[in-house]
Design a protein around this motif. Structure first.
Motif, PDB file in Angstrom:
ATOM      1  N   LEU A   1       0.844  -1.180   0.000  1.00 21.36           N
ATOM      2  CA  LEU A   1       0.000   0.000   0.000  1.00 21.36           C
ATOM      3  C   LEU A   1       0.889   1.243   0.000  1.00 21.36           C
ATOM      4  O   LEU A   1       1.714   1.424   0.895  1.00 21.36           O
ATOM      5  CB  LEU A   1      -0.892  -0.021   1.244  1.00 21.36           C
ATOM      6  CG  LEU A   1      -1.949   1.067   1.373  1.00 21.36           C
ATOM      7  CD1 LEU A   1      -2.952   0.978   0.238  1.00 21.36           C
ATOM      8  CD2 LEU A   1      -2.661   0.951   2.704  1.00 21.36           C
TER       9      LEU A   1
ATOM     10  N   GLN B   1      -5.057   6.088   7.084  1.00 23.88           N
ATOM     11  CA  GLN B   1      -4.455   5.022   6.277  1.00 23.88           C
ATOM     12  C   GLN B   1      -3.428   4.255   7.100  1.00 23.88           C
ATOM     13  O   GLN B   1      -3.418   3.015   7.110  1.00 23.88           O
ATOM     14  CB  GLN B   1      -3.793   5.605   5.034  1.00 23.88           C
ATOM     15  CG  GLN B   1      -3.174   4.547   4.123  1.00 23.88           C
ATOM     16  CD  GLN B   1      -2.116   5.106   3.187  1.00 23.88           C
ATOM     17  OE1 GLN B   1      -1.298   5.945   3.575  1.00 23.88           O
ATOM     18  NE2 GLN B   1      -2.125   4.660   1.942  1.00 23.88           N
TER      19      GLN B   1
ATOM     20  N   TYR C   1      -9.135   2.266   6.593  1.00 15.32           N
ATOM     21  CA  TYR C   1      -9.148   2.596   5.169  1.00 15.32           C
ATOM     22  C   TYR C   1     -10.451   3.266   4.728  1.00 15.32           C
ATOM     23  O   TYR C   1     -10.437   4.145   3.860  1.00 15.32           O
ATOM     24  CB  TYR C   1      -8.901   1.337   4.336  1.00 15.32           C
ATOM     25  CG  TYR C   1      -7.577   0.672   4.612  1.00 15.32           C
ATOM     26  CD1 TYR C   1      -6.434   1.439   4.833  1.00 15.32           C
ATOM     27  CD2 TYR C   1      -7.439  -0.708   4.661  1.00 15.32           C
ATOM     28  CE1 TYR C   1      -5.210   0.854   5.096  1.00 15.32           C
ATOM     29  CE2 TYR C   1      -6.219  -1.306   4.922  1.00 15.32           C
ATOM     30  CZ  TYR C   1      -5.109  -0.519   5.142  1.00 15.32           C
ATOM     31  OH  TYR C   1      -3.894  -1.110   5.405  1.00 15.32           O
TER      32      TYR C   1
ATOM     33  N   SER D   1     -10.226   6.841   5.579  1.00 17.62           N
ATOM     34  CA  SER D   1      -9.202   7.479   4.761  1.00 17.62           C
ATOM     35  C   SER D   1      -9.726   7.801   3.362  1.00 17.62           C
ATOM     36  O   SER D   1      -9.558   8.923   2.870  1.00 17.62           O
ATOM     37  CB  SER D   1      -7.968   6.577   4.674  1.00 17.62           C
ATOM     38  OG  SER D   1      -6.946   7.198   3.933  1.00 17.62           O
TER      39      SER D   1
ATOM     40  N   MET E   1      -6.621   1.149  -1.360  1.00 13.52           N
ATOM     41  CA  MET E   1      -7.434   1.015  -0.145  1.00 13.52           C
ATOM     42  C   MET E   1      -8.832   0.489  -0.472  1.00 13.52           C
ATOM     43  O   MET E   1      -9.401  -0.301   0.286  1.00 13.52           O
ATOM     44  CB  MET E   1      -7.501   2.359   0.585  1.00 13.52           C
ATOM     45  CG  MET E   1      -6.210   2.703   1.317  1.00 13.52           C
ATOM     46  SD  MET E   1      -6.332   4.143   2.391  1.00 13.52           S
ATOM     47  CE  MET E   1      -6.166   5.455   1.186  1.00 13.52           C
ATOM     48  N   TYR E   2      -9.396   0.921  -1.610  1.00 16.07           N
ATOM     49  CA  TYR E   2     -10.687   0.357  -2.030  1.00 16.07           C
ATOM     50  C   TYR E   2     -10.547  -1.144  -2.293  1.00 16.07           C
ATOM     51  O   TYR E   2     -11.475  -1.924  -2.014  1.00 16.07           O
ATOM     52  CB  TYR E   2     -11.201   1.074  -3.271  1.00 16.07           C
ATOM     53  CG  TYR E   2     -11.963   2.353  -2.974  1.00 16.07           C
ATOM     54  CD1 TYR E   2     -13.104   2.340  -2.180  1.00 16.07           C
ATOM     55  CD2 TYR E   2     -11.540   3.573  -3.495  1.00 16.07           C
ATOM     56  CE1 TYR E   2     -13.812   3.503  -1.909  1.00 16.07           C
ATOM     57  CE2 TYR E   2     -12.240   4.747  -3.227  1.00 16.07           C
ATOM     58  CZ  TYR E   2     -13.374   4.708  -2.433  1.00 16.07           C
ATOM     59  OH  TYR E   2     -14.064   5.862  -2.164  1.00 16.07           O
TER      60      TYR E   2
ATOM     61  N   GLN F   1      -8.535  -3.121  -0.690  1.00 17.33           N
ATOM     62  CA  GLN F   1      -8.513  -3.726   0.649  1.00 17.33           C
ATOM     63  C   GLN F   1      -9.921  -3.859   1.210  1.00 17.33           C
ATOM     64  O   GLN F   1     -10.216  -4.790   1.960  1.00 17.33           O
ATOM     65  CB  GLN F   1      -7.659  -2.876   1.594  1.00 17.33           C
ATOM     66  CG  GLN F   1      -6.180  -2.835   1.267  1.00 17.33           C
ATOM     67  CD  GLN F   1      -5.474  -4.127   1.632  1.00 17.33           C
ATOM     68  OE1 GLN F   1      -5.905  -4.856   2.518  1.00 17.33           O
ATOM     69  NE2 GLN F   1      -4.383  -4.417   0.949  1.00 17.33           N
TER      70      GLN F   1
END
Length: 720
Positions: free
Chosen positions: A57, A182, A187, A190, A217-218, A220
């Motif tokens: 990440l 983050q 997430y 964030s 992050m999306y 994740q």
């Protein structure tokens, strides 16, 4: 008199308009501007040299790492020196706060945390411009995040959220707050903040990078469609080639996940493989295809793609090869249970992975655990095989060994013949294999330049040693038992049973003395007597016990630990480890499983006076506040110990030791404390800690171990 008036008028403490104008002009152009340029140049150089790890990440903001900024230390020192001029000579200038901001940021970049934070706090306490104060607080918040002091960072964020911020400060605040969430693993919060931030950002490579991090992050969060929206935004923001490539790769990966019926080649992987611009990135393409094949539970295909990825790696991106090996290790361990192969891949990943990588410590721990695990696992497999052979009647066993030897000898001869034909073909087709006219009559080519000689060497090697894999400890004769017990001629051809003390050019023929000698050698390790069978059973019993503990404490796999412990109880009902196994099974089973109380009841019924029985019956020993919760606390402390964070682990244990009093793991915590004292406080304190343990825990199961440690420590101190 006139000179004195002029000097007082130009004093840095004067409030006269003329003096202030003079110092504003001097501060800005003689110090602040040049300091700012030095700082901007240093940041640009670091950003340009920064190597992104696209398998991880991406951090929304570059970390304030003194190692990262070490190459530009001279520029940072120049920025500090020039900005300090404003503080020393232009106190009444409006650029004072800005100069302190440069001072704080440059010192933080160099790792001078105390001085950097002091400069930022000075602006907040004494600054005259509210915008400068807010910028100082945003930078202070970022410093707290770097130090993982998330609570203080959140406190600053809550204060800033109540302040009126201009557009520039709002953008920086949103980015820093998104960075905070983050880094703390939140997430969803964030990306929600980032969605409000993007309208404030112009088109730039940095904006492209932030879109990529948002997409990750999306991913994740399992929001693959939203992730792809941001991956597509990367190419619209002047991203570099590598960032565009990885965004495209991740987007293709999400397309396959969102549409499982799609073929991997249909979505664009073949096109990317055929693009010459991607020659250095083929390893990443094959790696992604391997991940998708595994996602579809196509394990052989996944292994094939991952092996292509490793082969395609050209050394330009060693990190990618490390992650490829890591993925191969995980598949072999979790899905195929090929532990030896998994250990080898973990070894390879660790050799390529930088120590600064987030996974390095985890991989190192897993590799160390598997080293011990594989040795115990092989003991169990070997003794199982030998005991199975021992159960055969003598005639059947002799026939089995002869059949095995025949298959092995046949495989060896076929391999030798194949190598001979390859050598002849190479010599016939390759003109370089013929003698050079430039060589004299008694001269010969160097062997490694001559394919025929190379192939002949391979033949000679295989004739003497057999067909062997490239691996460590390949001469170990004990491995012959595994190949023998497997009954697999292919495994036989790979085994070491043909190992000989001296090279022989003869084939083994049944009925000859050489045949009988090999037959007897294979047979000698089979436990055919009561004494050797007892020894074999003992080795297997101990290995199963150790396997269960490695599963439980090192590999963190409670279910496999339970299976190993219960197998040990089933195979060896009278095992000497029984009371400890009952206790470990009681600790390992979840609280809502009836088996937990079953093992507790067995322990209390069969060993009512044991230490383990006292541990499970002490007040507070059951339930989430007892054994299970204390075990989690112990594992947290042990994790710090494994990571080399000895001081922090010792502080935690000593601060909480009274709370462990009377608990099920009190002496276990005390034992870990002894180890930590030895790491942190030296030999004298270590010796005293051992003596204290022996005095305080005379009934501990760890007492023999402590006494052994005491003896070793005494010998060591005596040598000083």
């Amino acid at each position: 008199m006139i000179a004195g008036v002029l000097l007082s008028a130009c004093s840095q403490y004067s409030t006269r308009p003329g003096a202030i104008s003079f110092h504003n002009l001097s501060a800005r152009y003689n110090a602040y501007f040049m300091a700012q340029q030095d700082l901007l140049n240093a940041e640009y150089d670091v950003q340009k040299a920064y190597k992104e790890n696209y398998n991880q990440l991406l951090p929304l903001l570059l970390p304030m790492d003194s190692v990262l900024f070490r190459p530009v230390k001279a520029k940072l020192e120049d920025a500090v020196r020039k900005a300090s001029i404003v503080a020393e000579k232009h106190q009444n200038s409006k650029w004072l706060d800005n100069s302190y901001l440069i001072l704080g940021k440059a010192r933080l970049y160099m790792g001078q945390w105390a001085d950097g934070l002091e400069a930022l706090r000075y602006i907040y306490a004494n600054g005259k411009d509210e915008g400068d104060k807010n910028d100082a607080l945003i930078l202070l918040m970022r410093a707290y995040i770097t130090r993982k002091d998330y609570s203080n960072a959140l406190g600053v964020a809550e204060y800033l959220s109540q302040q009126p911020l201009d557009k520039s400060s709002t953008r920086d605040f949103y980015l820093t707050k998104a960075y905070l969430h983050q880094q703390s693993g939140e997430y969803l919060t964030s990306v929600a903040i980032l969605e409000e931030t993007f309208p404030l950002l112009g088109k730039s490579p940095e904006t492209a990078r932030i879109h990529f991090a948002a997409a990750q992050m999306y991913d994740q969060l399992g929001q693959y469609a939203l992730a792809n929206r941001h991956y597509k935004a990367v190419s619209k923001n002047r991203a570099g080639y590598d960032l565009n490539f990885y965004a495209s790769m991740n987007s293709l990966q999400n397309q396959v996940v969102l549409s499982p019926e799609k073929d991997l080649n249909e979505v664009g992987f073949s096109k990317m493989l055929n693009d010459r611009k991607n020659d250095d990135l083929k390893d990443k393409i094959y790696f992604t295809m391997g991940l998708l094949a595994e996602h579809r539970k196509q394990i052989p295909e996944a292994l094939g793609y991952l092996q292509k990825s490793a082969a395609a790696s050209k050394g330009t991106n060693p990190q990618q090869k490390a992650y490829t090996y890591l993925q191969l290790a995980r598949i072999n361990y979790e899905r195929l249970e090929k532990f030896n192969a998994a250990k080898s891949y973990y070894d390879s990943a660790l050799a390529l992975m930088p120590e600064t990588a987030p996974e390095y410590r985890l991989v190192a721990d897993r590799k160390m655990a598997l080293d011990e695990f594989v040795s115990k696992y092989e003991v169990v497999a070997r003794e199982d095989s030998l005991q199975k052979l021992a159960g055969m009647n003598p005639a059947a066993l002799d026939n089995y060994i002869d059949t095995y030897m025949e298959a092995q000898e046949k495989a060896r001869q076929e391999e030798e013949e194949k190598a001979r034909k390859e050598a002849e073909a190479a010599q016939a087709l390759n003109p370089q294999s013929n003698p050079s006219p430039l060589l004299g009559p008694n001269e010969r080519r160097w062997e490694l330049y001559d394919p025929a000689l190379v192939n002949q060497g391979k033949i000679d090697f295989k004739r003497i040693w057999g067909n062997r894999a490239l691996e460590d400890d390949w001469r170990r004769s004990k491995r012959q038992m595994r190949a023998l017990a497997s009954g697999n001629p292919a495994a036989a051809a790979d085994s070491l049973t043909m190992e000989q003390e001296e090279p022989e050019n003869k084939s083994l023929v049944k009925g000859t003395p050489a045949w009988q000698e090999m037959h007897d050698r294979l047979k000698q390790d089979i436990p055919l007597t009561a004494e050797t069978m007892a020894e074999s059973q003992g080795r297997k019993e101990n290995a199963l016990y150790q396997l269960g503990k490695i599963y439980r404490f090192d590999l963190q796999e409670p279910q496999r630990s339970i299976a190993s412990f219960e197998r040990l109880l089933a195979d060896y009902p009278g095992t000497t480890y029984k009371e400890e196994l009952y206790y470990l099974l009681y600790l390992t089973y979840p609280d809502n499983d009836a088996a937990k109380n079953t093992y507790k009841d067995r322990l209390l019924k069969e060993y009512p006076n044991s230490t383990y029985a006292r541990l499970v019956t002490k007040p507070g020993s059951a339930g989430p506040e007892g054994a299970s919760s204390q075990l989690k606390e112990y594992e947290a402390a042990y994790s710090l110990y494994s990571q080399g964070n000895y001081t922090k682990a010792l502080e935690d244990i000593e601060a909480n030791l009274p709370a462990y009093k009377g608990g099920p793991l009190e002496d276990k915590f005390a034992l870990l404390r002894v180890f930590l004292i030895g790491k942190v406080r030296g030999k004298d304190a270590y010796s005293q800690a051992i003596a204290e343990f022996i005095s305080l825990y005379p009934d501990s199961i760890y007492l023999p171990r402590l006494k052994e440690m005491q003896e070793l420590n005494s010998l060591s101190m005596g040598k000083r």
